[in-house]
Structures are given as structure tokens and as C-alpha cells.
Design a protein around this motif. Structure first.
Motif, PDB file in Angstrom:
ATOM      1  N   PRO A   3       0.387  -1.214  -0.336  1.00 28.89           N
ATOM      2  CA  PRO A   3      -0.445  -0.421   0.162  1.00 28.89           C
ATOM      3  C   PRO A   3       0.728   1.192  -0.069  1.00 28.89           C
TER       4      PRO A   3
ATOM      5  N   TYR B 141       2.369   6.736   9.011  1.00 25.91           N
ATOM      6  CA  TYR B 141       1.944   5.679   8.050  1.00 25.91           C
ATOM      7  C   TYR B 141       2.278   4.550   9.047  1.00 25.91           C
TER       8      TYR B 141
ATOM      9  N   THR C  41      -0.524   3.994  10.489  1.00 22.76           N
ATOM     10  CA  THR C  41      -1.964   3.239   9.606  1.00 22.76           C
ATOM     11  C   THR C  41      -1.655   1.370   9.206  1.00 22.76           C
ATOM     12  N   ILE C  42      -0.581   1.454   9.477  1.00 24.60           N
ATOM     13  CA  ILE C  42       0.561  -0.152   9.399  1.00 24.60           C
ATOM     14  C   ILE C  42      -0.698  -0.353  10.142  1.00 24.60           C
TER      15      ILE C  42
ATOM     16  N   ARG D 235      -2.671   0.404  12.883  1.00 26.56           N
ATOM     17  CA  ARG D 235      -4.163  -0.145  13.007  1.00 26.56           C
ATOM     18  C   ARG D 235      -4.959  -0.933  11.987  1.00 26.56           C
ATOM     19  N   ARG D 236      -4.116  -0.701  10.514  1.00 32.86           N
ATOM     20  CA  ARG D 236      -4.084  -2.555   9.543  1.00 32.86           C
ATOM     21  C   ARG D 236      -4.200  -3.574   9.777  1.00 32.86           C
ATOM     22  N   THR D 237      -3.107  -3.466  10.254  1.00 34.37           N
ATOM     23  CA  THR D 237      -3.057  -4.736  11.323  1.00 34.37           C
ATOM     24  C   THR D 237      -3.758  -5.628  12.063  1.00 34.37           C
TER      25      THR D 237
ATOM     26  N   LEU E  34      -7.007  -4.716  12.328  1.00 38.41           N
ATOM     27  CA  LEU E  34      -7.899  -4.992  11.667  1.00 38.41           C
ATOM     28  C   LEU E  34      -8.213  -6.449  10.657  1.00 38.41           C
ATOM     29  N   ILE E  35      -6.970  -6.657  10.493  1.00 35.93           N
ATOM     30  CA  ILE E  35      -7.078  -7.905   9.621  1.00 35.93           C
ATOM     31  C   ILE E  35      -6.298  -9.121  10.551  1.00 35.93           C
TER      32      ILE E  35
ATOM     33  N   GLU F 294      -6.627 -12.021   3.967  1.00 36.10           N
ATOM     34  CA  GLU F 294      -6.122 -11.966   4.870  1.00 36.10           C
ATOM     35  C   GLU F 294      -4.637 -11.838   4.993  1.00 36.10           C
TER      36      GLU F 294
ATOM     37  N   ASN G   7      -2.756  -9.694   2.212  1.00 38.41           N
ATOM     38  CA  ASN G   7      -2.653  -8.419   3.065  1.00 38.41           C
ATOM     39  C   ASN G   7      -1.712  -8.143   3.722  1.00 38.41           C
TER      40      ASN G   7
ATOM     41  N   LEU H 268       1.277  -5.670   3.149  1.00 38.92           N
ATOM     42  CA  LEU H 268       2.464  -4.766   4.354  1.00 38.92           C
ATOM     43  C   LEU H 268       3.534  -5.042   5.790  1.00 38.92           C
TER      44      LEU H 268
END
Length: 313
Positions: free
Chosen positions: A86, A146, A149-150, A152-154, A156-157, A169, A172, A176
């Protein structure tokens, strides 16, 4: 594209049409004509600008005559919908001369936009050392932004992976992790540039500039540590959840196999009683239909109870 800015007497950033002493020249994917115009107008070596436009150029700092070239990598958001990383990193060239300050980049970016839109306090185009350090500080802050942000995305996944049996997943997480590899490599290269800048004094440093330099080094080192920690966590998480997905599939297959065995017993009983042969037990009994049904249900119940005690359900 070439843009020229200058801090006026009221400390306002104004856009100019021609080069002036103390101005800031921002080059964004410039044409050959624009490169030659800047080279002829400022006396900057043409290699300084062309090297900054090389997507694979590594972070470095060098000096030729009175011009200093600093190339650093900064993070950018990848604008596509593929399974690629991303975020990516691209080089930003900073060229400092006695009379001009030049930035060179392959694309427009939020770091330069922050300065153009006056989001950075105490920013003056003629204070070249401070301007350089401010750019490096903003780049370090974007890395940290960033990285959060990574993280937070981790998270969620990770929540999705608890019950998942898909590979989406994991892909994803892989993207990352690829981003973190880019970040770690670029940050370490940027840190080497900062160390050279500190030791060899490529730029004239004042007391306030020295404090800002230390802040930049601290931010970069913090970003390196965060990137390495997140990378290690992601690597371990991918291994763990690959096993979890495999185990989830095994649990489902075990359940389906057990149900298949239980359901096959009534089928077998019905097949035996449905054969077109003589001497089938209780063939002429008053309740001939319910006898095989009862036997089938009884055997299926006993089998289901056995599997239930074995915790197959």
C-alpha cells in the motif's frame, strides 16, 4: 513542472516567475528543457537533478564546488487496487547552493505541499540549512504517520483472521510486510545521510539548526525501531495465522466427515431392507416400515454419541 517561490519581506511565501536570490525552485517531473533552464540559471551540476529523478537512486549526500546534493527517500501512498504494497518510497533531491534552494521529485507529494500551503511554521526559503532540516523532519513524521496506519490495518486484519479460512487476509499481511521492508531500508539509508551530515558538516549549522538536526535524527531512529518491530510482529503473525487457517480447515473437514458417517448409517440400513430378495427380516410384520427406521435412527444415534464423546462435533 517548475515552480519558484520566495519568502518576501512580510515573511509570506509568494510565487515568482523568474529566479531570484534566496528563492526556492521546486521541480516536479521536469522536462529536459526545464532541467537545462535551472542548470543554466543556477549553475547546479546537471547530474544532481537527473540523479534525483532516478526512481532507484539510493539516499546519499555529496558536495561539488558550492553545491550540496542530498537525496532521501520518502513514503508515498500507492494509488492502485492490486495486492501490491500500500505504500512505497521514492527519492527526493534537495540541492543547496549559496543563492538557491532546489527540490527535485518524480511526482507531487504531501511533503512539499505542506510547505507550499504554509502548514510548516518558521519556514523561510532563504534559510537553506533550516529548510533542509525541516524537510527531513517532515519526511520522518510521515514515516511515523504511515507506520501507525499500518499498525491499525494490521489489527483489523488480525481480527478477521481469527475465523478466516481464506488466503486474502494473509496476502494483505504480506503486502504490509513488503511496505515495512521498503520503509526499513529507506529509513536506514536516510539515517546514514544524517550521520554524514552531522560528522562532515556539509551545511553551515547554527545553534537552532543543531537542535532541529538532533530532532530529525531522533525521529528517524524512532521510525526505524517502529518499522523493525512491526516487521517482526507481522512475520510471526503470518506464520501463526497460516497454521490457524490450516487448522480451521481441518476442523471443518473433521466435522463434515463425522456428519457424513452418521448420515451414511440410515442409508445403509435402508439399502439392506430395500433389496428385492426373499427372507428379509420382518418383511410381513404389521410395522415393517418402522422397524428399519428405528434401527437406522438407533445406530445413527449411537454413532453420533460416540463421536460427540470423542469431541468430533
Amino acid at each position: 513542472m517548475i515552480d519558484i517561490y520566495l519568502t518576501d519581506e512580510q515573511d509570506r511565501l509568494v510565487k515568482k516567475d523568474e529566479l531570484a536570490k534566496g528563492c526556492w525552485i521546486n521541480l516536479t517531473r521536469p522536462s529536459e528543457f526545464e532541467v537545462q533552464k535551472v542548470v543554466e540559471g543556477t549553475g547546479i551540476p546537471s547530474d544532481f537533478i537527473r540523479d534525483s529523478l532516478d526512481d532507484d537512486e539510493r539516499s546519499r549526500i555529496e558536495k561539488e564546488d558550492d553545491s550540496v546534493l542530498i537525496i532521501v527517500d520518502f513514503p508515498v501512498l500507492v494509488q492502485d487496487e492490486s495486492d501490491s504494497a500500500p505504500y512505497d518510497t521514492i527519492p527526493l533531491g534537495i540541492i543547496v547552493t549559496p543563492f538557491y534552494f532546489v527540490t527535485v521529485c518524480l511526482q507531487s507529494n504531501p511533503i512539499i505541499d505542506d510547505f507550499i500551503n504554509n502548514r510548516i511554521r518558521n519556514f523561510f526559503t532563504y534559510k537553506k540549512t533550516r529548510f533542509t532540516l525541516q524537510i527531513l523532519y517532515v519526511i520522518a513524521r510521515y514515516y511515523l504517520k504511515y507506520l501507525k496506519t499500518i499498525d491499525r490495518r494490521t489489527s483489523l486484519i488480525e481480527r478477521e483472521l481469527h475465523e478466516s479460512m481464506r488466503n486474502k487476509e494473509l496476502f494483505n499481511l504480506l503486502s504490509l510486510e513488503k511496505t515495512l521492508v521498503y520503509f526499513t531500508t529507506s529509513l536506514k539509508s536516510n539515517n546514514i545521510v544524517m550521520e554524514k551530515m552531522t560528522k562532515q558538516r556539509f551545511l553551515r549549522m547554527y545553534e537552532d539548526d543543531q537542535d532541529l538536526l538532533e530532532d530529525v535524527i531522533i525521529e528517524i531512529k524512532q521510525a526505524i525501531e517502529m518499522s523493525e518491530v512491526h516487521s517482526n510482529i507481522l512475520s510471526g503473525m503470518m506464520d501463526a495465522y497460516a497454521s490457524v487457517i490450516s487448522n480451521n480447515v481441518n476442523v471443518v473437514m473433521k466435522f463434515l466427515t463425522t456428519v457424513t458417517i452418521v448420515l451414511s448409517i440410515p442409508t445403509m440400513v435402508a439399502s439392506f431392507w430395500g433389496m428385492n430378495v426373499d427372507a428379509i427380516p420382518w418383511e410381513y410384520a404389521p410395522h415393517a416400515f418402522w422397524i428399519p427406521i428405528s434401527i437406522a435412527l438407533g445406530l445413527a444415534g449411537i454413532t453420533a454419541l460416540f463421536f460427540w464423546k470423542k469431541k468430533y462435533f
